[in-house]
Design an enzyme around this catalytic site. Structure first.
Site, PDB file in Angstrom:
ATOM      1  N   ASP A  13       0.810  -1.228   0.000  1.00 32.88           N
ATOM      2  CA  ASP A  13       0.000   0.000   0.000  1.00 32.88           C
ATOM      3  C   ASP A  13       0.838   1.270   0.000  1.00 32.88           C
ATOM      4  O   ASP A  13       0.422   2.305   0.515  1.00 32.88           O
ATOM      5  CB  ASP A  13      -0.967   0.024   1.207  1.00 32.88           C
ATOM      6  N   LYS A  16       2.211   1.937  -5.166  1.00 34.26           N
ATOM      7  CA  LYS A  16       2.913   1.421  -6.354  1.00 34.26           C
ATOM      8  C   LYS A  16       2.059   1.537  -7.613  1.00 34.26           C
ATOM      9  O   LYS A  16       2.575   1.821  -8.684  1.00 34.26           O
ATOM     10  CB  LYS A  16       3.288  -0.055  -6.161  1.00 34.26           C
ATOM     11  N   GLY A  40      -4.011  -4.894  -4.171  1.00 34.65           N
ATOM     12  CA  GLY A  40      -5.045  -3.924  -4.521  1.00 34.65           C
ATOM     13  C   GLY A  40      -4.346  -2.657  -4.957  1.00 34.65           C
ATOM     14  O   GLY A  40      -3.911  -1.866  -4.127  1.00 34.65           O
ATOM     15  N   HIS A  41      -4.180  -2.499  -6.265  1.00 35.44           N
ATOM     16  CA  HIS A  41      -3.459  -1.332  -6.757  1.00 35.44           C
ATOM     17  C   HIS A  41      -4.449  -0.269  -7.208  1.00 35.44           C
ATOM     18  O   HIS A  41      -5.162  -0.447  -8.180  1.00 35.44           O
ATOM     19  CB  HIS A  41      -2.509  -1.738  -7.894  1.00 35.44           C
ATOM     20  N   GLN A 225       2.525  -6.065  -2.951  1.00 31.13           N
ATOM     21  CA  GLN A 225       2.857  -6.058  -1.510  1.00 31.13           C
ATOM     22  C   GLN A 225       4.174  -5.292  -1.280  1.00 31.13           C
ATOM     23  O   GLN A 225       4.551  -4.496  -2.127  1.00 31.13           O
ATOM     24  CB  GLN A 225       2.917  -7.493  -0.941  1.00 31.13           C
ATOM     25  N   GLY A 303     -10.993  -3.404   2.293  1.00 28.69           N
ATOM     26  CA  GLY A 303     -11.644  -2.255   2.932  1.00 28.69           C
ATOM     27  C   GLY A 303     -11.275  -2.098   4.405  1.00 28.69           C
ATOM     28  O   GLY A 303     -11.791  -1.225   5.106  1.00 28.69           O
TER      29      GLY A 303
HETATM   30  P1  IMP Z   1      -2.251 -12.834   2.216  1.00 28.49           P
HETATM   31  O1  IMP Z   1      -1.298 -12.303   1.210  1.00 28.49           O
HETATM   32  O2  IMP Z   1      -3.694 -12.645   1.825  1.00 28.49           O
HETATM   33  O3  IMP Z   1      -1.945 -14.228   2.624  1.00 28.49           O
HETATM   34  O4  IMP Z   1      -2.098 -11.963   3.555  1.00 28.49           O
HETATM   35  C1  IMP Z   1      -0.914 -11.990   4.350  1.00 28.49           C
HETATM   36  C2  IMP Z   1      -0.595 -10.605   4.882  1.00 28.49           C
HETATM   37  O5  IMP Z   1      -0.215  -9.764   3.804  1.00 28.49           O
HETATM   38  C3  IMP Z   1      -1.786  -9.900   5.563  1.00 28.49           C
HETATM   39  O6  IMP Z   1      -1.273  -9.103   6.609  1.00 28.49           O
HETATM   40  C4  IMP Z   1      -2.330  -9.002   4.472  1.00 28.49           C
HETATM   41  O7  IMP Z   1      -3.034  -7.907   4.979  1.00 28.49           O
HETATM   42  C5  IMP Z   1      -1.044  -8.596   3.776  1.00 28.49           C
HETATM   43  N1  IMP Z   1      -1.223  -8.235   2.366  1.00 28.49           N
HETATM   44  C6  IMP Z   1      -1.391  -9.056   1.319  1.00 28.49           C
HETATM   45  N2  IMP Z   1      -1.506  -8.357   0.181  1.00 28.49           N
HETATM   46  C7  IMP Z   1      -1.388  -7.070   0.508  1.00 28.49           C
HETATM   47  C8  IMP Z   1      -1.381  -5.851  -0.258  1.00 28.49           C
HETATM   48  O8  IMP Z   1      -1.495  -5.830  -1.486  1.00 28.49           O
HETATM   49  N3  IMP Z   1      -1.206  -4.707   0.461  1.00 28.49           N
HETATM   50  C9  IMP Z   1      -1.031  -4.699   1.796  1.00 28.49           C
HETATM   51  N4  IMP Z   1      -1.027  -5.795   2.545  1.00 28.49           N
HETATM   52  C10 IMP Z   1      -1.202  -6.971   1.904  1.00 28.49           C
END
Ligand code: IMP
Length: 428
Positions: A13, A16, A40-41, A225, A303
């Site tokens: 977040d 990017k 989520g871009h 991420q 959200g």
């Molecule tokens: P997962 O990737 O859904 O397995 O989640 C693992 C951790 O990564 C959690 O803390 C999520 O909130 C975080 N996470 C996964 N994708 C994103 C992203 O695109 N932005 C921010 N945090 C993310």
């Protein structure tokens, strides 16, 4: 060879999507290499907001080729829906989207297991995943019981191969999680239908990318991420299940390591995190609330309100080193407008010792107390500024301090959501 990787340097977040969208104008090909629809871009073009999850952000620029490479885990149903949403808003998705036949598939049972696993965990065991099936899909990939997009398009093969897998997943769902079983027929029908819709886009993207490199086309790798969510170098186990640093690009695309020539790290001017896990500079007070509200810090995928805190230079140094950054884009500096003073963590106190390096264990990071330096804030509104020289002197001082602490030059500063809300700094 002229390639650029855009990677997150915090917990995701960082903004990017906006930076990739902007830089895609100067590139021919935009490639996603890891992660899945957990990403989520958010990109705003002409006041229209798009939240992209699997499709590379370059899709919003006509004439660019967008590649979802082999390191990504693809939920075919979610991808078809995302493509449909983009098309319904007038965005062209056709030959400009290529999908790897080697990318692993996220099945509905991966999502069920992801949610059931996190729900069963209690207290500090909870990861707070996005529930998009990412962990279970990568776990199946590495335990060699996953399926790839190419497998899904081989109907005869998948019909036979999926059944024993569903039996195994149903055993887990029923016996361990006390959840409802899933139907093999329905799963296959749903996923195979989506895969058919994707068929025209599916190809050996590694071969295509190698050809693009030979043609000297400009390639941009879009990270998902951030470095602190990296499976190896993040705050394990509170991480995602892929290598989110530039090191994940070669394996995630089939290109050699030397194909990554420039790395632009994206840093937010303060810190945020969604989900569980240590966050040393977290502010659970009015200041944290102010950052959340003025930065609109709510997850683009789920959200969820993001946890907010001051800028953490230990994190920045760790991530710059891991990625070998050749430049930094600093985002959301405008969110800090109007603060009397701003704090920056320069090191941690860990059990009475000062450390400038990120400890390996999450419990050690949890015990870290940030050592802050306080710098003066600025009163001016920076959101309308487009030239480096027009930034308030104190904003430039703050940026210079971050640059100093991170050990890498800040070449871009973002001051708002729109593509145009950017300051590009000239020189080296
Ligand atoms: P997962 O990737 O859904 O397995 O989640 C693992 C951790 O990564 C959690 O803390 C999520 O909130 C975080 N996470 C996964 N994708 C994103 C992203 O695109 N932005 C921010 N945090 C993310």
């Amino acid at each position: 060879m002229n390639t650029l990787a855009v990677v997150g340097l915090q917990w995701g977040d960082e903004g990017k999507g906006k930076i990739v969208d902007l830089l895609s104008l100067q590139h021919d090909v935009i490639v996603r290499c890891q992660g899945g629809s957990n990403a989520g871009h958010t990109v705003v073009v002409n006041s229209e907001k798009y939240a992209l999850h699997l499709v590379p952000s370059g899709i919003l620029t006509p004439g660019k080729i967008n590649v979802v490479a082999n390191g990504v885990v693809i939920d075919p149903v979610a991808l078809v829906e995302e493509i449909g949403n983009l098309r319904s808003r007038g965005v062209e998705v056709g030959e400009n989207l290529l999908i790897s036949d080697r990318a692993h598939v996220v099945f509905p049972y991966h999502k069920l297991l992801d949610r059931a696993q996190d729900a069963k965990r209690s207290g500090s065991d909870k990861i707070g995943t996005t529930g998009r099936g990412i962990g279970p899909a990568y776990a199946d990939k590495y335990s060699r019981s996953g399926f790839r997009i190419g497998d899904l398009l081989d109907r005869g093969f998948i019909e036979k191969a999926l059944l024993p897998r569903i039996e195994e997943k149903n055993f887990l769902l029923r016996e361990y999680f006390g959840a409802d079983e899933i139907s093999a027929e329905e799963t296959l029908a749903e996923v195979a239908k989506a895969a058919e819709a994707l068929r025209p886009h599916v190809t050996d993207t590694a071969v295509v990318l190698r050809r693009f490199i030979a043609q000297d086309r400009k390639i941009l790798f879009e990270g998902a991420q951030g470095a602190l969510l990296d499976i190896d170098h993040g705050t394990y186990p509170y991480v995602t299940s892929s290598n989110t640093t530039a090191a994940g690009i070669p394996a995630g695309t089939g290109l050699p390591p030397a194909a990554v020539t420039n790395v632009l790290g994206v840093l937010k001017a303060y810190t945020t995190r969604v989900g569980a896990g240590p966050l040393p500079t977290e502010l659970e007070d009015e200041t944290g609330e102010r950052l959340r509200e003025s930065g609109a810090e709510y997850g683009a995928t789920t959200g969820r309100p993001r946890r907010c805190g001051w800028f953490d230079a230990v994190v920045a140094r760790h991530s710059v080193a891991l990625n070998g950054c050749t430049g930094i884009a600093l985002t959301k500096i405008d969110v800090l407008d109007g603060f009397e003073t701003i704090k920056v963590a320069t090191a941690y106190d860990l059990d009475g010792q000062t450390t400038r390096d990120m400890p390996a264990s999450a419990s050690a990071v949890e015990r870290c107390v940030p050592l802050y330096e306080e710098v003066p804030g600025w009163k001016e509104d920076t959101s309308g500024i487009r030239e480096w020289k027009d930034l308030p002197a104190r904003t430039r001082e703050y940026i210079a301090r971050i640059e100093d602490l991170a050990g890498c030059r800040i070449s871009m500063v973002s001051v708002g959501r729109e593509r145009t809300a950017i300051i590009t700094r000239e020189g080296k």
